[in-house]
Design a protein around this motif. Structure first.
Motif, PDB file in Angstrom:
ATOM      1  N   UNK A   1       0.834  -1.214   0.000  1.00 42.32           N
ATOM      2  CA  UNK A   1       0.000   0.000   0.000  1.00 42.32           C
ATOM      3  C   UNK A   1       0.862   1.256   0.000  1.00 42.32           C
ATOM      4  N   UNK A   2       0.497   2.204  -0.835  1.00 44.19           N
ATOM      5  CA  UNK A   2       1.277   3.433  -0.926  1.00 44.19           C
ATOM      6  C   UNK A   2       0.431   4.705  -0.857  1.00 44.19           C
ATOM      7  N   UNK A   3      -0.896   4.569  -0.896  1.00 50.12           N
ATOM      8  CA  UNK A   3      -1.681   5.795  -1.015  1.00 50.12           C
ATOM      9  C   UNK A   3      -1.953   6.471   0.319  1.00 50.12           C
ATOM     10  N   UNK A   4      -1.566   5.817   1.423  1.00 51.19           N
ATOM     11  CA  UNK A   4      -1.639   6.497   2.708  1.00 51.19           C
ATOM     12  C   UNK A   4      -0.410   7.394   2.875  1.00 51.19           C
ATOM     13  N   UNK A   5      -0.481   8.319   3.832  1.00 48.07           N
ATOM     14  CA  UNK A   5       0.694   9.127   4.160  1.00 48.07           C
ATOM     15  C   UNK A   5       1.642   8.258   4.984  1.00 48.07           C
ATOM     16  N   UNK A   6       2.403   7.418   4.296  1.00 48.13           N
ATOM     17  CA  UNK A   6       3.259   6.459   4.993  1.00 48.13           C
ATOM     18  C   UNK A   6       4.719   6.753   4.705  1.00 48.13           C
ATOM     19  N   UNK A   7       5.538   6.742   5.756  1.00 48.25           N
ATOM     20  CA  UNK A   7       6.954   7.081   5.604  1.00 48.25           C
ATOM     21  C   UNK A   7       7.844   6.146   6.398  1.00 48.25           C
ATOM     22  N   UNK A   8       9.064   6.607   6.667  1.00 49.82           N
ATOM     23  CA  UNK A   8      10.106   5.719   7.188  1.00 49.82           C
ATOM     24  C   UNK A   8      10.833   6.337   8.373  1.00 49.82           C
ATOM     25  N   UNK A   9      10.938   5.568   9.444  1.00 45.29           N
ATOM     26  CA  UNK A   9      11.890   5.864  10.511  1.00 45.29           C
ATOM     27  C   UNK A   9      12.776   4.641  10.682  1.00 45.29           C
ATOM     28  N   UNK A  10      14.058   4.853  10.820  1.00 44.91           N
ATOM     29  CA  UNK A  10      15.003   3.748  10.963  1.00 44.91           C
ATOM     30  C   UNK A  10      15.163   3.315  12.418  1.00 44.91           C
ATOM     31  N   UNK A  11      15.598   2.092  12.569  1.00 44.58           N
ATOM     32  CA  UNK A  11      15.973   1.590  13.888  1.00 44.58           C
ATOM     33  C   UNK A  11      17.263   0.803  13.723  1.00 44.58           C
ATOM     34  N   UNK A  12      17.824   0.404  14.830  1.00 44.41           N
ATOM     35  CA  UNK A  12      19.116  -0.281  14.755  1.00 44.41           C
ATOM     36  C   UNK A  12      19.306  -1.123  16.012  1.00 44.41           C
ATOM     37  N   UNK A  13      20.005  -2.235  15.839  1.00 40.70           N
ATOM     38  CA  UNK A  13      20.404  -3.005  17.007  1.00 40.70           C
ATOM     39  C   UNK A  13      21.421  -2.170  17.772  1.00 40.70           C
ATOM     40  N   UNK A  14      21.354  -2.248  19.067  1.00 38.74           N
ATOM     41  CA  UNK A  14      22.354  -1.513  19.844  1.00 38.74           C
ATOM     42  C   UNK A  14      23.706  -2.186  19.630  1.00 38.74           C
ATOM     43  N   UNK A  15      24.753  -1.407  19.644  1.00 37.26           N
ATOM     44  CA  UNK A  15      26.084  -1.968  19.395  1.00 37.26           C
ATOM     45  C   UNK A  15      26.495  -2.940  20.516  1.00 37.26           C
TER      46      UNK A  15
END
Lengths: 434, 434, 434, 434
Positions: free
Chosen positions: D420-434
């Protein structure tokens, strides 16, 4: 290197010295490769050529692709100046490894009347000779790891050969059989009991030094609520009660996508079931026969498994709930080696622990197929083996009557989309603890 | 009775006495049936099993269906207590005769890995023996008529076996060849001339006593305007000029449905053509090779034929215009018996009359496939042979390099939908007289 | 110039002097354009916006496209420095004229919520003013010819507005009505008689000086076999007998493609019919009501018309057979101007000649839509009007209850693909003479 | 009763006495319902009628369906002898509640030109009056709970009205705008930082007494590995680097199903982006304009979000990782009330905690949408609200620029299929802690 990913993250080398390990590998290589040939033996060249649907592959393709795996990932990197058996095969029998290069389109696998089955057998012999040659020489641990992966890969395709041939034969009005039937005494499956677990912190995933797929790793902890697992699989008799209660006409029992599938596909019973002379019949690899009430139900989708559980006032297990009990059980049961190639009625009452965990049918879980925390796919082409499929599928556990015993583990994660029915897939219930 | 329809409307019996006729039939039966086997000989069981698209059929199916025709329409009615070779074949190899009963779904013909090719060969032998037995006994004219129809039917499938195998091989990246190639000297096709006809009342359709299909009848009169027919087929060189003039990108040259097909199918050249090393290549039954400019263009749809004619400032012939000239020509040319299995360059200048009328390629006409005035299909199942297809198709005339010579006539009407390209179909131009 | 093609081939100028002709045109232009507005009047902006299927267009699109026709083909070439009402309309309301430029995709016509209906009305007014201005000035015969074509084009879209709205309303469970119903007395249609014709050389096609579409030309001779045409249309009562005889379940009555359509579309009766309270009901532009047995059957495909004729032991007429009788009849009947917008029962017995030739329903013929001998489309964009559709369609004759009277002629050729049912299409039988 | 599920599991009644609560509800009811009307105000009746794709609905349908919710779930059970506004609406505006009865087919919602927008407005007024009447009387807590659910339901549809209109306008070559644009100063988003969390046992899910959806419950514990969440959303500038690095042509970056979607859909950039004059442009609700590098990227699928994260050497957050930080943040940001209706560049550097958690764009997580442990859907029709969609979708968190502020919570779980792309959908990154 791919090696480190198929081994434990700590990178510990196996304790077995390399030459002894290679020796063992040669034996296992011969054994596993021979099983594949044996499974194809009852089939004609024509049986081995046809593709019955895009999800399935021709047996000839399975025979070639498993060979391609060794040629591509072992012979090419390990043999100096290796000349491929036939260069076109690099594309023709590449399943989905974009890193290796282009692929012959999956739905077109059945168009390949040539190379013929004879040529594919030559291809297998050719590659076998070269791999066994290598195993007599000094082969590094990384290459051995890939051979090990290749053997497990081949075992996966052994099961697929059987499920794909079963699907093909189901489309043939002559109803051919793959093998003779072995009559089994009627059983009276024991009443379903609940095997309880108190919950708490659990360790799951593969943690030892031996082989596992990358998707079983890393071993990690989870917090689990108290739960109970059913003592056995759901039987045909129980599933018939679900059907007779009108379940395929009752939307409130189904996931929304499941209800859509019921309508679009016209599902009224498990795959391969039909009504004849006022009785349900089914197709087995030994030909058609009436549905036995005492057998575990088989060839159901996740949607049907989920609807059944809801109808039964219960739910499907999470994959971790299954693994907690699976880790305590012996890895044995009605697997490929029994030769039945069909789920088997449960006759003997088990002790306290769940029966039928391994073999018979892959058990749908409610767990979407997702990476474990800190999962890392191998680098390179073999990183495409599992990781890129971690969406739109659900995990199944335990293996089926078509899975080789040595292929199974308690941590093993199989996965299929929720509408898939052509695998030997069945149902075990779970429940919240009271 | 079906007989009367396959004979002339006047109902005149053939002059040949029945025993002599049966004798002749036995010889022809053996010959035609043997040709079918010969055509299948270079193919493996696997080649014979695969269906490359719903329009095409597996060779194994062709071998069986032509046999089914004799079993169903000759043995069943003529042999007392006839027991079918295998009862399931009645449905499995019924193409489209609703009057006979249900049919195995056409797009599923490639799923039938069993019966195997060997069993189909047995089926052929079994039916052949029984038909030849019948031909030694006293067989009525009606039954002989149906055998005659069955032999022409088999010849139609001989051509389809070749076009369907060619299509199958075109999907195989290994580019297999059906036969060895026979190199031909380069030709310089003569300039295109116009062969004029003054118009007037013409008699067309089949009017004699011998065999014809029902769709060639009845013979009838028509008023024809003055016209001219091209002296030869359009060549690859000419069609290349059309391509290079951007014709596949110019909507004004195309019928509206043709322009849609160009876009939806991504057509940029005839079927089986591709660019490689800056040159057009094509697939033949003798394998891939560069496109020869001197050959008649082949594997074009009606849409491409029509657009080419428009681009050339001309038009396609009506089927009657073709027949008027065809009726004056010898029924010979580059047909199946030359063994080339590919259209052949025209080397020798013809006299005044059009060349290449028979053989090489089926020639698209502008005539929708419709019944002749007062056409009546035969009664019974054989009434389904031709009549029910008289919509959404166009007539092609003249036969191809894959048509047996004895199968052709000037009145012969072949028909395909306008988008079809996998037959040996080409282009001859026509023109209004000045 | 397009002119010559819409006029007679001989190029004779009309006898009427240009100023008088322009005067007459201004009157007719106002009249025809006003009818369009009147037809749209009962519809809301929302009704005018929705596209119910790719074959149909929103009324708003019809209103705009007919206006685009005058803007593109009259104002742009005739008005110096003409500035378009809105440049985007050139693409947005171009139906299929590749010569003019790109087109908004046909299945997307219903996505255009803007421009709104009000703006389209402004567009119509704007173009009307400019065209009427032109008609007061000195306009050449070629431009007048195009205006005349534009008016006939607009009349075609008047009919389509009604059939497309009917289709749209049929998808609405609220079953809206376009207009009030006008109750008609029950009739007892006279028995079907055959009107005979002796055959021979006939002149057909449009030959006079006035307007016709290019596809009606040139006038030419044909040889016609003796035949007979039914004295009236097939009624609902007759078609019900066909249904009740199981015709929709009997493959032997159908063309092969027709039988496929019956199955794929699930046809069991004409379009817009349904069973309710043990009776057939249908939708009219005046809302739903029971099927009247005395009315001509309507909304059938060519496949159903053809199957009905076969069931009735008869056949459909060729278009020329229809035209021979049509040319002798008065061009009148139950056309748009009666305001019924539904086929009308035949009450009065006709004399010797066929009744209901014009109006009520378009009559399917067995004639594929093909060019007449020596047909030439106009040059330029208007050459795309008719010629490029001459494949995969069949000719219908006579006009319907939604066709303006002044739009019809005996030589008029309408055309639709054989599966189309949303037009007012019905059945007249024909027969070979004894 | 549905009530208990929408309240806390402990069943504690809210502290507020019922009359005061009803009073408060009347105010909120008026407010929420008025917002819906305000959002529809800039749209014509035609804009409100068209359905641009099966996933989207016409605004008119949203206006009616939200009203149907109150009529069906509040008025029908609570008002004695309630007569529906129009009985056909029960089916016409039922979205997916099988328990209520049949539904007008979803892809056919755009065919409903009638009832017109005016009638739907009357419907809204009618139901509003009756609901407000009820709220002045003695209404039980269960009914109030359902009204509360209905208001949150209406807020969900407020957002969908905007995303569906945006999609509709994107198909219109005239590129209409929903509102005037409000120019924003160019920002320089701060460098991305990682906000760390040490892992451990976390409580998640909704646990308080006020409203939440059933899928946010029950509150439960989880074991979380150490992780880090990105301090802000991914920007267009960053996503452009991904595009320019050839990411849409590099299969190794994509999930297998994602790579298929890229090919089948021809994705080359986020939805609503196109190249023009050598620059990327995009569509906003204020019309088309160049892509701003400083804005959060928007209208990407889960597949693109996942591929971006892989390309960036990172991963998507699990929904619980998001919730842990979300629970500490103020529920505010660029939500519906700012009126921008587009994601906003981040100008001000945040403190230690992640910015932009609420509003701007829904943030894709890697978490399949599944029930929390011991989740129980409400009984009855409202049990269909969420539970039956818990397969084949992924969770998004945080709300968007089109979500009303009062609708959001840290525990809120939105869900869409991965394509699905027609919603206002975006990206936040995450990461494993070092």
């Amino acid at each position: 290197l791919a090696q480190s990913r198929h081994r434990s993250r700590a990178g510990a080398s196996p304790a077995v010295p390399a030459p002894a390990r290679a020796n063992d590998f040669a034996r296992r290589y011969r054994e596993v490769r021979a099983v594949t040939q044996t499974l194809a033996a009852p089939l004609s060249a024509e049986d081995c050529t046809v593709q019955s649907m895009p999800d399935a592959s021709p047996v000839k393709w399975h025979l070639a692709h498993t060979t391609w795996f060794f040629e591509t990932f072992v012979l090419e990197p390990e043999v100096a100046d290796y000349r491929p058996f036939r260069p076109e095969f690099r594309t023709l029998f590449n399943s989905y490894y974009n890193t290796v290069g282009p692929q012959h389109a999956r739905p077109q696998r059945g168009m390949i009347s040539r190379p013929g089955l004879d040529e594919i057998r030559d291809y297998r012999s050719h590659v076998d000779r070269r791999v066994l040659d290598l195993l007599e020489r000094d082969l590094g641990g990384a290459a051995l790891d890939i051979i090990e992966l290749g053997l497990h890969h081949e075992q996966q395709h052994q099961e697929l050969m059987l499920t794909d041939v079963k699907h093909l034969f189901s489309l043939n009005p002559l109803r051919p059989a793959y093998q003779e039937s072995a009559p089994l005494a009627t059983a009276e499956p024991p009443a379903l009991r609940w095997c309880h677990h108190p919950g708490g912190i659990a360790w799951v995933g593969y943690g030892s030094d031996a082989f596992s797929f990358d998707n079983e790793r890393p071993r990690h902890r989870l917090l689990v609520e108290p739960f109970a697992l059913a003592s056995r699989l759901v039987t045909n008799a129980e599933f018939l009660a679900f059907i007779e209660d009108g379940a395929y006409q009752r939307p409130e029992l189904w996931l929304s996508d499941g209800w859509d599938a019921v309508h679009k596909q016209g599902w009224r019973a498990p795959l391969y079931w039909w009504r004849e002379d006022d009785a349900w019949h089914t197709l087995t690899l030994a030909g058609p026969r009436p549905v036995r009430p005492d057998e575990p139900v088989c060839h159901v989708s996740l949607y049907e498994a989920d609807a059944y559980a809801r109808w039964a006032g219960s739910r499907l297990p999470g994959e971790i709930e299954w693994e907690i009990f699976g880790a305590r059980a012996a890895v044995d049961g009605n697997v490929l080696e029994t030769g039945l190639l069909h789920p088997r009625p449960l006759a003997v009452e088990n002790s306290d622990s769940p029966a039928q965990l391994f073999g018979d049918v892959w058990e749908w879980t409610s767990s979407p197929y997702a990476p474990y925390p800190r999962y890392q796919p191998p680098s390179g082409a073999l990183g495409e083996y599992n990781g890129k499929f971690m969406v739109n599928q659900l995990v199944l556990r335990g293996g089926s009557c078509a899975t080789p015993r040595s292929h199974l583990r308690a941590t093993y994660r199989n996965f299929f989309p929720p509408h898939a029915r052509w695998q030997f897939s069945g149902i075990r219930l779970a429940s919240d603890a009271p």
